[in-house]
Motif scaffolding. Structure first.
Motif, short mmCIF file in Angstrom:
data_model
loop_
_atom_site.label_atom_id
_atom_site.label_comp_id
_atom_site.label_asym_id
_atom_site.label_seq_id
_atom_site.Cartn_x
_atom_site.Cartn_y
_atom_site.Cartn_z
N ALA A 184 3.18 20.81 23.41
CA ALA A 184 3.97 21.97 22.98
C ALA A 184 5.26 21.52 22.30
N ARG A 185 5.90 20.50 22.83
CA ARG A 185 7.13 19.98 22.22
C ARG A 185 6.86 19.44 20.82
N ALA A 186 5.74 18.75 20.65
CA ALA A 186 5.41 18.20 19.33
C ALA A 186 5.15 19.32 18.32
N LEU A 187 4.55 20.43 18.77
CA LEU A 187 4.23 21.53 17.87
C LEU A 187 5.43 22.44 17.59
N ALA A 188 6.44 22.39 18.46
CA ALA A 188 7.56 23.32 18.35
C ALA A 188 8.29 23.20 17.02
N ILE A 189 8.37 22.01 16.48
CA ILE A 189 9.13 21.80 15.23
C ILE A 189 8.31 22.13 13.99
N GLU A 190 7.09 22.62 14.20
CA GLU A 190 6.18 22.94 13.09
C GLU A 190 6.01 21.74 12.15
N PRO A 191 5.53 20.63 12.68
CA PRO A 191 5.39 19.43 11.85
C PRO A 191 4.29 19.58 10.81
N ARG A 192 4.40 18.79 9.75
CA ARG A 192 3.35 18.80 8.73
C ARG A 192 2.09 18.11 9.24
N ILE A 237 -3.11 22.63 12.02
CA ILE A 237 -2.29 21.48 11.65
C ILE A 237 -3.15 20.24 11.40
N THR A 238 -2.82 19.50 10.36
CA THR A 238 -3.49 18.22 10.09
C THR A 238 -3.20 17.27 11.23
N THR A 239 -4.24 16.62 11.76
CA THR A 239 -4.08 15.81 12.96
C THR A 239 -4.79 14.48 12.83
N LEU A 240 -4.08 13.41 13.21
CA LEU A 240 -4.68 12.08 13.32
C LEU A 240 -4.68 11.70 14.79
N PHE A 241 -5.87 11.47 15.32
CA PHE A 241 -6.07 11.24 16.76
C PHE A 241 -6.62 9.83 16.94
N VAL A 242 -5.88 8.99 17.66
CA VAL A 242 -6.31 7.62 17.91
C VAL A 242 -6.81 7.52 19.35
N GLY A 299 0.81 -1.20 0.00
CA GLY A 299 0.00 0.00 0.00
C GLY A 299 0.85 1.25 0.00
N GLU A 300 0.19 2.40 -0.01
CA GLU A 300 0.87 3.69 -0.07
C GLU A 300 0.44 4.58 1.08
N VAL A 301 1.39 5.40 1.54
CA VAL A 301 1.11 6.44 2.52
C VAL A 301 1.56 7.74 1.90
N LEU A 302 0.60 8.59 1.53
CA LEU A 302 0.92 9.83 0.84
C LEU A 302 0.77 11.03 1.77
N VAL A 303 1.78 11.87 1.79
CA VAL A 303 1.74 13.14 2.52
C VAL A 303 1.98 14.24 1.51
N ALA A 318 11.55 7.56 9.96
CA ALA A 318 10.64 8.31 10.83
C ALA A 318 11.15 9.72 11.11
N ASN A 319 12.46 9.87 11.30
CA ASN A 319 12.99 11.19 11.64
C ASN A 319 13.06 12.14 10.45
N LYS A 320 12.70 11.66 9.28
CA LYS A 320 12.67 12.51 8.08
C LYS A 320 11.24 12.82 7.62
N ARG A 321 10.25 12.36 8.36
CA ARG A 321 8.86 12.52 7.92
C ARG A 321 8.21 13.81 8.40
N ASP A 322 8.86 14.52 9.31
CA ASP A 322 8.33 15.80 9.78
C ASP A 322 6.96 15.62 10.44
N MET A 323 6.91 14.68 11.38
CA MET A 323 5.69 14.42 12.13
C MET A 323 5.90 14.80 13.60
N GLY A 324 4.89 15.38 14.22
CA GLY A 324 4.91 15.60 15.65
C GLY A 324 4.05 14.55 16.32
N MET A 325 4.54 13.97 17.42
CA MET A 325 3.81 12.87 18.05
C MET A 325 3.63 13.11 19.55
N VAL A 326 2.45 12.76 20.05
CA VAL A 326 2.16 12.78 21.48
C VAL A 326 1.54 11.44 21.84
N PHE A 327 2.16 10.76 22.80
CA PHE A 327 1.69 9.43 23.20
C PHE A 327 0.98 9.50 24.55
#
Length: 354
Positions: A153-161, A193-198, A66-70, A80-89
């Motif tokens: 705040a840390r996840a948003l600081a890097i201005e993720p896509r 910001i585009t957000t995926l919330f699980v 399959g494909e994952v398009l951004v 993962a470190n090149k995808r420009d994603m902010g994560m909160v667990f």
């Protein structure tokens, strides 16, 4: 740079995404599109694949196919470190030896940003999450809700896509969870910001998201606005999973179904045959009860909930039915009251055939 200068969110698309763990199909051809700046919540039972989908998007899990398009570009194979994603667990994962300000600025430091600019950015984010005076403190000096605000705040600081939230509130008590849920939505709308919330929490998903995707066995059953999902579920599984539902005995009658003497239009007859006994799905707010001295229904419980009162009654065959009624019209429906019952006029769904 101000927070309102941040770029708009990216588009995200899963195409025929598959991931298996042995014989378990975590993702079985998942298709989902998220528009820029949209918040989509994935909801479903344990093992449905919602967290796997998020981890594949983050680059923490590899898809089998399959494909994952951004923004139209396939990121499968991108580290993962090149995808420009902010994560909160769920776990806050703050560095205990760093101050709050330095925790927020950590990603910027890794990117080689000058100290002055990263400290300025960290302060802006702390103001955004209501912790502008907490910068010199350490994580152990904060409450759980404050720590999760710092993680956000840390996840948003890097201005993720894209911002990815994986059960971020489940470790908090109910009151803090509700407050922080509203805070996350406010921040997401402000930053755009585009957000995926699980989440596994229905109320959380329905209250925070632009659209909610209900997953089952690695597939998307339905993805729609919270109101549409609740009022017009596409499948019996969605109807049963989202919100409270009565399961009432009925009999197929042409294109309708008969329930407790009422004939209701059907939304999903499927292969059911004339006269077949079925289980009919009816929301409590679609049930009406009217006091009647010779009514065949008996009220057994009366629970005041502010503007709405939940009345529990027993049908002639002994089946229990829940009715959510305006409190002003439910005052006479006390336990022991006889009543007649109605189920509205909207098409109803039948429970999934076993």
């Amino acid at each position: 740079m101000t927070l309102l200068d941040t770029r708009t969110g990216a588009s995200v698309e899963f195409r025929a995404l598959r991931r298996e763990f042995g014989e378990v199909k975590a993702l079985a051809g998942l298709d989902l599109s998220i528009t820029p700046g949209e918040l989509v919540a994935l909801l479903g039972p344990s093992g449905c694949g919602k967290t796997t989908a998020l981890r594949v998007l983050a680059g923490l899990e590899n898809a089998d196919s399959g494909e994952v398009l951004v923004d139209g570009s396939d990121v499968v194979g991108v580290p993962a470190n090149k995808r420009d994603m902010g994560m909160v667990f769920q776990a806050y994962s703050l560095f205990p030896n760093l101050t709050v300000r330095d925790n927020v600025a950590f990603g910027l430091r890794l990117r080689g940003k000058p100290a002055a600019s990263r400290h300025k950015r960290a302060q802006e984010l702390l103001e955004l999450v209501g912790l502008d005076s907490h910068g010199p403190r350490y994580p152990h000096q904060l409450s759980g809700g404050q720590q999760q605000r710092v993680a956000l705040a840390r996840a948003l600081a890097i201005e993720p896509r894209v911002l990815l939230l994986d059960e971020p509130l489940s470790a908090l008590d109910a009151q803090v969870r509700n407050q922080l849920r509203d805070e996350i939505r406010r921040l997401q709308l402000r930053v755009g910001i585009t957000t995926l919330f699980v989440t596994h929490d229905q109320e959380e998903a329905l209250s925070i998201a632009d659209r909610v995707g209900v997953m089952r066995a690695g597939r998307l059953e339905q993805c729609d606005t919270p109101a549409e999902l609740y009022a017009r579920p596409a499948t019996a599984f969605v109807a049963e999973f989202v919100g409270t539902m009565n399961h009432l005995p009925g009999v197929i009658a042409g294109d309708d179904v008969e329930v407790a003497g009422c004939r209701l239009p059907l939304a999903n007859r499927g292969t059911r045959t004339e006269g077949q006994q079925v289980k009919v799905l009816v929301r409590p707010e679609s049930v009406s009860l009217d006091p009647s001295a010779d009514g065949p229904v008996k009220v057994t419980d009366h629970s005041f909930r502010g503007a709405v009162t939940r009345v529990t009654a027993t049908l002639p065959d002994g089946t229990m039915v829940l009715a959510d009624l305006p409190s002003v019209s439910a005052v006479d429906l006390v336990p022991g009251t006889s009543a007649t019952v109605g189920f509205g006029t909207r098409p109803v769904l039948l429970a999934t055939e076993s």
